[in-house]
Design a protein around this motif. Structure first.
Motif, PDB file in Angstrom:
ATOM      1  N   GLU A 115      -8.340  -0.099  -6.051  1.00 51.73           N
ATOM      2  CA  GLU A 115      -9.194   0.255  -4.925  1.00 51.73           C
ATOM      3  C   GLU A 115     -10.205  -0.862  -4.707  1.00 51.73           C
ATOM      4  O   GLU A 115     -10.888  -1.286  -5.648  1.00 51.73           O
ATOM      5  N   ALA A 147      -5.301  -7.794   4.348  1.00 54.15           N
ATOM      6  CA  ALA A 147      -6.182  -6.751   4.881  1.00 54.15           C
ATOM      7  C   ALA A 147      -6.334  -6.953   6.377  1.00 54.15           C
ATOM      8  O   ALA A 147      -6.117  -8.052   6.909  1.00 54.15           O
ATOM      9  N   GLU A 158       0.844  -1.198   0.000  1.00 50.62           N
ATOM     10  CA  GLU A 158       0.000   0.000   0.000  1.00 50.62           C
ATOM     11  C   GLU A 158       0.877   1.246   0.000  1.00 50.62           C
ATOM     12  O   GLU A 158       2.085   1.168   0.229  1.00 50.62           O
ATOM     13  N   THR A 206      -6.059  -1.416   4.644  1.00 51.01           N
ATOM     14  CA  THR A 206      -7.248  -1.995   4.027  1.00 51.01           C
ATOM     15  C   THR A 206      -8.003  -2.826   5.080  1.00 51.01           C
ATOM     16  O   THR A 206      -7.402  -3.638   5.782  1.00 51.01           O
ATOM     17  N   GLY A 264     -10.329  -0.473   0.773  1.00 50.20           N
ATOM     18  CA  GLY A 264      -8.979   0.071   0.893  1.00 50.20           C
ATOM     19  C   GLY A 264      -8.295   0.154  -0.454  1.00 50.20           C
ATOM     20  O   GLY A 264      -8.938   0.048  -1.505  1.00 50.20           O
TER      21      GLY A 264
END
Length: 541
Positions: free
Chosen positions: A265, A222, A179, A191, A205
């Motif tokens: 996304e 995540a 990320e 996320t 996220g």
């Protein structure tokens, strides 16, 4: 007449790319001699003008993102040149993406590594091939998912297109971890994953670097209620609807341009948990370790590509009244490049063999692979950019021109050191492995010391690197040098035991003995360069 073409090098085509002793000898030694016919078949194809043209076209016409159709519907498609699909079809039908998982024969992972190494006409399409291969061990953390998806991930059929995964004949897998704020520090990921009554999760996220976004399923990380967790995210849901995994843009990269790398996304994307909540890193590290092996294989393949092109050029180009390959300085450079290439290749084959035996339950090989792979990933991928630059320079100005293919090779060369953890991350991983599991240190030195007594320079280097591990107070600041020496002693041991005597002698004299400059082409006098150069010069059909 003012334009006459002479003293130009013929195209490097019409040869068997796999026809190199260090590869074929290693294939047999590591238990995959049964695959030689398959490797050679792929090698002959890789040496054709047709295959090389696919690689050129796929890079000259990079992928294009189409976020919406003409009517405004969100489609998140990536368009590829037909050459990309030709490359992918060859790779998949030859099993580079997952055949070992469906092949019970010992040596299956070695055979796959040899083919991945041989099919080096384009590096970009190797990314989804590598990720698909690597996804299976992680997916096995959830046996019910593995039972459904593993057979499709291993099937030798290229079934391109966005459809519900379990309705397709075969699948490709990717990974989506890093990320904006974290990079390699995936524990900084933000996320969020919210559990649903039906057992799925919803992800919200962003992901900063998701390569090959047209794969069918992705392993991603995540934050679930129980902590950082691994998930499988399909591009298309079982009912045929697109999963809200939005492709925001494609990265404009230095190299690897045939491969689409995207920012993504997750807008309440549907996901299935892989492994336990809070165990995301240990789960996905199963995938990362496999892709790190492919980083080593890819760098070794790139080095071989470079030295082959350089030797071919030198064998056909005259300067100052003689062929370049007969001139002492050029012979020194070519031999030095060839030594580096052979050391990388023999090491990647040993690591592929360790991987094969580790998968089959050999604890000793698992311990060796833990550190052997980490130190080799650091060193071999670090050596490739300098190697590619020197190989390019052997072609002079012609090597700086895109048509030679050498600029593309040079642009690819930094990537494998960055992918799956750049240099410092790789080095810290070595230190962490040493502390967490001292058996891995014993296993690595056990492998190196199988050559004990065969070469005094190797013995001295082994003693020196062992001593360097004693000062724990300063080891982190010295870590790059320590890991470099670990990698070099491993390569030296393998070459002394299994390599050509001239290659082993030159390697130990320079990389371990210290009689070597900072650039390629600084081999000392008295070495037997003729067989080294001969082994690197391609034989055209």
């Amino acid at each position: 007449m003012t334009h006459e073409v002479f003293n130009q090098v013929p195209p490097l085509a019409g040869h068997d790319v796999s026809d190199e002793a260090v590869l074929l000898d290693g294939l047999e030694r590591e238990g995959a001699g049964w695959a030689e016919a398959e490797v050679r078949e792929l090698g002959r194809l890789a040496g054709t003008e047709r295959a090389q043209e696919w690689g050129r076209l796929a890079n000259e016409h990079p992928p294009v993102l189409r976020t919406h159709d003409r009517y405004g519907h969100r489609i998140d498609e990536v368009e590829f040149h037909p050459a990309w699909h030709e490359l992918m079809n060859v790779a998949v039908t030859h099993g580079l993406h997952g055949s070992p998982w469906a092949d019970p024969r010992p040596g299956a992972h070695v055979a796959r590594a040899a083919k991945f190494y041989t099919w080096r006409v384009d590096a970009g399409h190797g990314c989804p091939i590598s990720m698909t291969y690597a996804a299976v061990p992680a997916l096995r953390r959830s046996p019910e998912l593995a039972a459904q998806y593993e057979p499709l991930l291993a099937r030798r059929e290229y079934d391109y297109g966005l459809r519900a995964p379990l309705t397709k004949n075969a699948l490709l897998a990717g990974m989506s971890m890093t990320e904006k704020q974290g990079g390699s520090d995936v524990r900084a990921n933000t996320t969020e994953a919210t559990p649903q009554p039906d057992g799925t999760y919803r992800l919200v996220g962003h992901k900063w670097f998701t390569s090959a976004p047209m794969c069918d399923v992705f392993l991603t990380l995540a934050q679930a209620p129980g902590g950082l967790t691994c998930f499988m995210v399909p591009r298309v849901l079982p009912d045929g609807e697109l999963n809200p995994m939005r492709l925001m843009r494609l990265k404009d990269k230095l190299g690897n341009r045939s491969n689409a790398s995207s920012e993504v996304e997750y807008a309440n994307a549907v996901a299935w948990r892989v492994g336990d909540e809070g165990r995301g890193v240990p789960t996905i590290i199963e995938m990362v370790n496999m892709t790190r092996l492919d980083c080593v294989i890819g760098a070794a393949a790139g080095m071989r590509h470079g030295v082959t092109a350089a030797a071919h050029h030198a064998a056909h180009r005259k300067a100052f009244g003689a062929y370049l390959i007969d001139q002492p300085l050029m012979r020194n450079v070519l031999a030095d490049l060839a030594i580096e290439s052979e050391a990388a290749t023999i090491t990647m084959l040993r690591l592929a063999g360790a991987t094969d035996r580790s998968v089959r339950g050999d604890d000793t090989e698992t311990a060796f692979k833990r550190l052997g792979l980490a130190v080799s990933k650091y060193w071999i991928t670090k050596r490739w950019p300098a190697h590619a630059a020197e190989a390019l320079e052997c072609l002079g100005g012609n090597g700086y021109v895109e048509e030679s293919g050498m600029p593309r090779l040079f642009r690819e060369s930094p990537l494998n050191s960055i992918w799956e953890g750049s240099g410092n991350v790789a080095v810290l991983d070595v230190l962490r492995g040493m502390v967490k599991d001292p058996q891995t240190v014993e296993a690595l030195f056990g492998e190196v010391e199988r050559a004990a007594g065969a070469d005094a320079r190797l013995d001295a280097a082994t003693r020196e690197v062992k001593g360097s591990l004693a000062d724990l107070a300063t080891i982190e600041v010295r870590a790059r040098r320590v890991v470099e020496r670990l990698a070099l002693t491993l390569q030296g041991s393998l070459l002394v035991r299994y390599g050509h005597p001239a290659v082993a002698d030159a390697f130990c004299a320079t990389r371990l003995g210290g009689d070597w400059g900072s650039a390629f082409g600084t081999l000392p006098g008295g070495l037997d360069l003729a067989p080294i150069i001969e082994r690197a010069t391609p034989k055209l059909g």
